[in-house]
Design an enzyme around this catalytic site. Structure first.
Site, mmCIF file in Angstrom:
data_model
loop_
_atom_site.group_PDB
_atom_site.id
_atom_site.type_symbol
_atom_site.label_atom_id
_atom_site.label_comp_id
_atom_site.label_asym_id
_atom_site.label_seq_id
_atom_site.Cartn_x
_atom_site.Cartn_y
_atom_site.Cartn_z
ATOM 1 N N ALA A 87 20.189 56.132 5.715
ATOM 2 C CA ALA A 87 21.542 55.581 5.611
ATOM 3 C C ALA A 87 21.534 54.072 5.402
ATOM 4 C CB ALA A 87 22.340 55.925 6.861
ATOM 5 N N ARG A 100 16.240 44.611 1.482
ATOM 6 C CA ARG A 100 15.098 43.878 0.927
ATOM 7 C C ARG A 100 14.673 44.381 -0.460
ATOM 8 N NH1 ARG A 100 11.731 44.749 6.371
ATOM 9 N NH2 ARG A 100 13.334 46.338 6.620
ATOM 10 N N ASN A 154 17.315 65.118 -42.670
ATOM 11 C CA ASN A 154 17.974 66.114 -41.815
ATOM 12 C C ASN A 154 19.390 65.735 -41.426
ATOM 13 O OD1 ASN A 154 16.914 63.966 -40.292
ATOM 14 N ND2 ASN A 154 16.966 65.197 -38.425
HETATM 15 C C1 UD1 Z 1 11.411 51.196 11.570
HETATM 16 C C2 UD1 Z 1 11.100 51.306 13.073
HETATM 17 C C3 UD1 Z 1 9.769 50.635 13.330
HETATM 18 C C4 UD1 Z 1 8.690 51.263 12.482
HETATM 19 C C5 UD1 Z 1 9.063 51.290 11.000
HETATM 20 C C6 UD1 Z 1 8.097 52.169 10.241
HETATM 21 C C7 UD1 Z 1 13.174 51.310 14.363
HETATM 22 C C8 UD1 Z 1 14.125 50.482 15.150
HETATM 23 N N1 UD1 Z 1 12.150 50.648 13.824
HETATM 24 O O1 UD1 Z 1 11.531 49.827 11.248
HETATM 25 O O2 UD1 Z 1 9.428 50.759 14.723
HETATM 26 O O3 UD1 Z 1 7.462 50.583 12.660
HETATM 27 O O4 UD1 Z 1 10.398 51.847 10.827
HETATM 28 O O5 UD1 Z 1 8.322 52.109 8.847
HETATM 29 O O6 UD1 Z 1 13.344 52.503 14.293
HETATM 30 N N2 UD1 Z 1 18.317 53.765 8.894
HETATM 31 C C9 UD1 Z 1 19.474 54.486 9.002
HETATM 32 N N3 UD1 Z 1 20.505 53.975 9.723
HETATM 33 C C10 UD1 Z 1 20.419 52.803 10.362
HETATM 34 C C11 UD1 Z 1 19.222 52.059 10.252
HETATM 35 C C12 UD1 Z 1 18.183 52.574 9.510
HETATM 36 O O7 UD1 Z 1 19.596 55.572 8.437
HETATM 37 O O8 UD1 Z 1 21.391 52.439 11.011
HETATM 38 C C13 UD1 Z 1 17.219 54.310 8.091
HETATM 39 C C14 UD1 Z 1 16.840 53.457 6.904
HETATM 40 O O9 UD1 Z 1 17.585 53.832 5.759
HETATM 41 C C15 UD1 Z 1 15.347 53.716 6.752
HETATM 42 C C16 UD1 Z 1 14.899 54.079 8.158
HETATM 43 O O10 UD1 Z 1 16.070 54.387 8.899
HETATM 44 O O11 UD1 Z 1 15.092 54.808 5.902
HETATM 45 C C17 UD1 Z 1 14.171 52.928 8.829
HETATM 46 O O12 UD1 Z 1 14.995 51.774 8.826
HETATM 47 P P1 UD1 Z 1 14.428 50.343 8.484
HETATM 48 O O13 UD1 Z 1 15.534 49.365 8.590
HETATM 49 O O14 UD1 Z 1 13.643 50.363 7.254
HETATM 50 O O15 UD1 Z 1 13.481 50.142 9.758
HETATM 51 P P2 UD1 Z 1 12.166 49.261 9.864
HETATM 52 O O16 UD1 Z 1 12.559 47.856 10.118
HETATM 53 O O17 UD1 Z 1 11.263 49.535 8.756
HETATM 54 CA CA CA Z 2 11.404 50.643 6.831
#
Ligand code: UD1
Ligand code: CA
Length: 463
Positions: A11, A16, A386
């Protein structure tokens, strides 16, 4: 046997990436990130796969269609809050819930399978899949107690200097006892650096309830890569590409230069085929045995039979039968069926054409909307005309016909079996079987006229 459910988090805005396209729809080795994950879940046989969507949800939903159920997260308040949105679909269920981030596309199905297996064996309420990274920047760190058990996960932004030195990270992949997950998830707080509800905090809450949690370290840390920006997208592509090439080589395909060969996920290649550098095999392309592909071949959704040679050529949504030769500098466009032992040579453009066995189009020709029989020779510079500006019309050239150089075939038109067309003809009418067609101005030779004409020109230009 306990049921397996999956929740994929997708979601978030993916800020980035700086993209108008949703992050999980960006392709890796030809396939959107999310498809790699959903493919695996289908193989694992989940009873339900729920995708948490929010940002750009229409595009994601449309892409996956009925391959998943969708739970909407209207405000992106964090990963725990995202999982919570799946509660109405899962709350009553008994079984294991696998949670994955939509932006970690490199896990293999074997890794996921053994992770789930280990979770089952351990009897823990939750198991987190971890990885030891050379550079753990940005990931949540796994904080372990002296006895090695997992105490909690701390996000990079919340971590102390000491915690940031930890190289073991959360891959974002968890197995939970479904009931236990949803019994505590609403208690997660957002008192942290990002003001978000973190899913990893569920581990601490479960332990406070007296539950046991476990962790499994992934064998190949490359699988843990999270794709947050285009740099990581390229890294993921490189890792997956290398993995795909490795598998083909193990299967008996020679890849002359793996650093310079690009093969997408679903491509199939037969034994003893050689792939030369700068070759791109995309989509649902299938290559037979003992073929020689490349250098510089670009094939998308093309089926090639055994012992065919294709070099310096672009082919799209077509079929090429066995023992044929395509290239150099040939373009085969969608809907073409190239027969066995045919030859398509230099600067030949073929579109939506069927070319029969043993036929040759060796140089400088356009053959579009055409049915060409067996053993036909199409000379240099032949054009199927053609398109009349409104319709596309069919050209038929039957078996054993010979089409002389620089012939225009004004479609719709049929050249019957064994007919012979004189070079330079513009054919507007059907040519009967075995006939010789000549359709061009007769040549006149004016004897001794060359010097006269030179004299005339000189007198005009050198007064
Ligand atoms: C997250 C983890 C981190 C882990 C890393 C691995 C958390 C707080 N952090 O960090 O510990 O090392 O993934 O890749 O869980 N998303 C939602 N709704 C939200 C927020 C995020 O659906 O409200 C989804 C994003 O679309 C994404 C995933 O959750 O697909 C991870 O979110 P992202 O913001 O990328 O987390 P990271 O900072 O990578
Ligand atoms: Ca991530």
């Amino acid at each position: 046997m306990s049921e397996l459910y999956a929740v994929i988090l997708a979601a978030g805005k993916g800020t980035r990436m700086k993209s108008s396209k949703h992050k999980v729809l960006h392709p890796i080795c030809g396939k959107p990130m999310i498809d790699h994950i959903v493919d695996h879940l289908e193989r694992l046989g989940t009873s339900k796969t729920i995708l948490v969507v929010g940002h750009l949800k229409e595009a994601v939903q449309e892409h996956l269609g009925d391959r998943a159920l969708f739970a909407e997260q209207t405000e992106q308040l964090g990963t725990a809050h995202a999982v919570l949105q799946a509660k109405p679909l899962l709350a009553e269920k008994e079984g294991i819930t696998l949670v994955l981030n939509g932006d970690t596309p490199l896990f293999t199905v074997e890794t996921l399978r053994s992770f789930i297996e280990e979770h089952k064996q351990s009897g823990a309420a939750a198991t987190v899949l971890t990885a030891e990274l050379e550079d753990p920047t940005g990931y949540g760190r796994i904080v372990r107690r002296f006895d090695g058990s997992v105490e909690r996960i701390v996000e990079h932004k919340d971590a102390t200097e000491e915690e940031r030195a930890i190289r073991e990270v959360n891959t974002g992949t968890f197995c939970f006892d479904n009931q236990k997950l949803f019994s505590v998830i609403e208690e997660v707080k957002n008192d942290n650096a990002q003001g978000e509800y973190y899913l990893p905090d569920v581990l601490s809450l479960l332990q406070e309830q007296g539950e046991r949690i476990a962790a499994k370290v992934i064998a190949d840390e490359n699988e843990a890569l999270g794709v947050n920006d285009r740099v990581q997208l390229a890294q993921a592509e490189a890792i997956m590409r290398q993995r795909i090439l490795h598998q083909h080589m193990v299967n008996g395909v020679t890849i002359v230069d793996p650093t310079n060969t690009y093969i997408e996920t679903d491509v199939v290649i037969g034994e003893d085929t050689v792939i030369e550098p700068n070759t791109f095999l995309r989509g649902q392309t299938v290559i037979g045995k003992q073929c020689h592909i490349g250098p510089s071949a670009d094939l998308t959704d093309v089926v090639v039979a055994d012992q065919t040679v294709i070099k310096y050529a672009v082919l799209d949504q077509s079929q090429v039968a066995d023992q044929s030769k395509v290239g150099p500098f040939t373009y085969v466009r969608p809907g073409s069926e190239i027969g066995s032992q045919t030859k398509l040579g230099c600067f030949v453009d073929v579109k939506k054409a069927r070319i029969g066995e043993g036929s040759k189009i060796s140089h400088l020709a356009y053959v579009g909307d055409a049915e060409v029989g067996k053993n036909v020779n199409i000379g240099c510079g032949v054009i199927t005309v053609n398109y009349n500006g409104i319709d596309k019309n069919l050209t038929k050239i039957e078996d054993d016909a010979f089409v002389g150089c620089n012939t225009n075939l004004i479609a719709p038109v049929t050249v019957e079996r064994g007919a012979y067309i004189a070079a330079g003809s513009t054919i507007t009418k059907n040519v009967p079987e075995n006939a010789l067609a000549i359709a061009r101005e007769r040549q006149t030779n004016k004897l001794d006229y060359a010097s006269k004409i030179m004299k005339k020109i000189r007198s005009k230009t050198h007064k």
